[in-house]
Design a protein around this motif. Structure first.
Motif, PDB file in Angstrom:
ATOM      1  N   PRO A  40      32.309  72.619  10.773  1.00 39.48           N
ATOM      2  CA  PRO A  40      31.390  71.294  10.391  1.00 39.48           C
ATOM      3  C   PRO A  40      32.019  70.479   9.401  1.00 39.48           C
ATOM      4  O   PRO A  40      33.037  70.692   8.868  1.00 39.48           O
ATOM      5  CB  PRO A  40      29.957  72.332   9.807  1.00 39.48           C
ATOM      6  N   SER A  41      31.404  69.551   9.023  1.00 43.88           N
ATOM      7  CA  SER A  41      31.752  68.702   8.002  1.00 43.88           C
ATOM      8  C   SER A  41      32.030  69.024   6.638  1.00 43.88           C
ATOM      9  O   SER A  41      31.555  70.163   6.234  1.00 43.88           O
ATOM     10  CB  SER A  41      30.793  67.014   8.110  1.00 43.88           C
ATOM     11  N   SER A 107      34.154  65.452  11.215  1.00 43.03           N
ATOM     12  CA  SER A 107      34.550  64.878  10.402  1.00 43.03           C
ATOM     13  C   SER A 107      35.784  65.798   9.415  1.00 43.03           C
ATOM     14  O   SER A 107      36.855  65.842  10.141  1.00 43.03           O
ATOM     15  CB  SER A 107      33.609  64.765   9.111  1.00 43.03           C
ATOM     16  N   PHE A 108      35.526  66.386   8.477  1.00 41.49           N
ATOM     17  CA  PHE A 108      36.837  67.158   7.699  1.00 41.49           C
ATOM     18  C   PHE A 108      37.352  68.085   8.614  1.00 41.49           C
ATOM     19  O   PHE A 108      38.438  68.435   8.885  1.00 41.49           O
ATOM     20  CB  PHE A 108      36.356  67.725   6.432  1.00 41.49           C
ATOM     21  N   LEU A 133      37.342  65.762  18.475  1.00 38.89           N
ATOM     22  CA  LEU A 133      37.614  65.512  16.856  1.00 38.89           C
ATOM     23  C   LEU A 133      36.454  64.506  16.785  1.00 38.89           C
ATOM     24  O   LEU A 133      36.751  63.307  17.260  1.00 38.89           O
ATOM     25  CB  LEU A 133      38.920  64.947  16.885  1.00 38.89           C
ATOM     26  N   ALA A 134      35.349  64.752  15.845  1.00 42.60           N
ATOM     27  CA  ALA A 134      34.407  63.880  15.806  1.00 42.60           C
ATOM     28  C   ALA A 134      34.364  63.284  14.207  1.00 42.60           C
ATOM     29  O   ALA A 134      34.450  64.136  13.566  1.00 42.60           O
ATOM     30  CB  ALA A 134      33.000  64.481  16.099  1.00 42.60           C
ATOM     31  N   ALA A 135      33.853  61.943  14.237  1.00 43.92           N
ATOM     32  CA  ALA A 135      33.637  61.157  13.066  1.00 43.92           C
ATOM     33  C   ALA A 135      34.922  61.420  12.095  1.00 43.92           C
ATOM     34  O   ALA A 135      34.617  61.750  10.787  1.00 43.92           O
ATOM     35  CB  ALA A 135      32.336  61.563  12.515  1.00 43.92           C
ATOM     36  N   ASP A 186      36.663  70.793  -0.083  1.00 44.04           N
ATOM     37  CA  ASP A 186      37.153  70.119   1.086  1.00 44.04           C
ATOM     38  C   ASP A 186      37.826  69.073   0.911  1.00 44.04           C
ATOM     39  O   ASP A 186      38.879  68.599   1.829  1.00 44.04           O
ATOM     40  CB  ASP A 186      35.892  70.115   2.016  1.00 44.04           C
ATOM     41  N   SER A 187      37.264  68.003  -0.015  1.00 41.70           N
ATOM     42  CA  SER A 187      37.910  66.729  -0.128  1.00 41.70           C
ATOM     43  C   SER A 187      39.309  66.871  -0.538  1.00 41.70           C
ATOM     44  O   SER A 187      39.933  66.208  -0.364  1.00 41.70           O
ATOM     45  CB  SER A 187      37.062  65.939  -1.102  1.00 41.70           C
ATOM     46  N   ARG A 188      39.458  67.633  -1.599  1.00 41.34           N
ATOM     47  CA  ARG A 188      40.535  68.077  -2.197  1.00 41.34           C
ATOM     48  C   ARG A 188      41.688  68.630  -0.915  1.00 41.34           C
ATOM     49  O   ARG A 188      42.909  68.090  -0.844  1.00 41.34           O
ATOM     50  CB  ARG A 188      40.770  69.073  -3.236  1.00 41.34           C
ATOM     51  N   ALA A 189      41.270  69.410  -0.241  1.00 45.61           N
ATOM     52  CA  ALA A 189      42.149  69.919   0.900  1.00 45.61           C
ATOM     53  C   ALA A 189      42.504  68.725   1.840  1.00 45.61           C
ATOM     54  O   ALA A 189      43.575  68.629   2.346  1.00 45.61           O
ATOM     55  CB  ALA A 189      41.298  71.119   1.689  1.00 45.61           C
TER      56      ALA A 189
END
Length: 260
Positions: A40-41, A107-108, A133-135, A186-189
């Motif tokens: 998931p995102s 997303s991510f 691969l979505a969004a 997740d954003s840092r990754a």
């Protein structure tokens, strides 16, 4: 590949994967049905993704990844390395031993699934029928938002712009502490991965999906995924915004029914 029996934290690798209880009114996933592994995102978990497909006739095809630091794994520390996440997921996919399967990243999650596909190729495992691969824009393009660099107030506004979880008001005060750690990790990754990502092509076709009203990813950007596959790219636009995979089972149906 040597399949690990634990995820590095003492839990079986199968603990990564979640499915909905079997539904007699839905086709049973068997040897003739394709298993779809999904990440998931950012910041979200398997429960949210599965709930959005609870009444879909395709629900029995889903195996959704539950990473540490969210929902029923909230007490565990979040992972902050896409390669580590991908390695654990690849091991779980191999352990499942499904003959017909696909990878789906939202997303991510799309970045993670790209790396899962690469690991499986290097390991000599059977390749997925398709990698959806979505969004998500390819890693060589700038990200829409860097949540790890935002204040909590900025995160609330950015998620609202994407049409995601409403974290305003008292409800937001309760939910933000639960969502923020995983979202930031997740954003840092994601940022770390984008700085070092290869363009090594995978051997499976890529289905790049966009929402018609997604402010984060355009069809033009999604076309950049063609650099990451040797087996062809299809770009498809669906009604909705950044979270269109949760609003309809059309994207999931495209993956389940994909023909090589």
């Amino acid at each position: 590949m040597i399949v690990r029996t634990e995820d590095g934290r003492g839990r079986p690798s199968s603990a990564l994967l979640r499915s909905l209880p079997a539904n007699r009114d839905c086709p049973v996933r068997d040897g003739d049905g394709r298993t779809v592994y999904c990440v998931p995102s950012a910041g979200t978990g398997a429960r949210t993704f599965l709930a959005s497909h609870a009444f879909s006739p395709l629900r029995n095809h889903l195996r959704v990844v539950q990473l540490p630091g969210r929902e029923d794994r909230a007490a565990e520390s979040c992972l902050e390395d896409v390669h580590v996440m991908a390695g654990l997921i690849a091991d779980a996919v191999v352990a499942d031993a499904c003959e017909d399967y696909a990878l789906f990243g939202h997303s991510f999650g799309a970045l993670v699934m790209l790396e899962v596909a690469r690991i499986l190729v290097r390991a000599g495992a059977p390749a997925p029928a398709v990698v959806a691969l979505a969004a998500c824009a390819p890693p060589h393009l700038s990200a829409f938002a860097r949540f790890d660099e935002m204040t909590p107030t900025q995160i609330v506004e950015a998620l609202a712009d994407l049409g995601g979880l409403d974290l305003h008001g008292e409800r937001g005060e309760r939910l933000l502490p639960l969502v923020l750690p995983a979202l930031a990790a997740d954003s840092r990754a994601s940022a770390r991965y984008a700085r070092t990502a290869e363009r090594a092509a995978i051997s499976s076709p890529v289905l790049a999906m966009c929402g018609s009203h997604d402010v984060a990813v355009t069809t033009h950007q999604a076309a950049g995924w063609g650099d990451y596959t040797d087996a062809g790219l299809v770009v498809t636009e669906y009604p909705g915004g950044h979270f269109f995979p949760l609003e309809s089972d059309l994207p999931l149906r495209a993956v389940v029914e994909w023909q090589r």
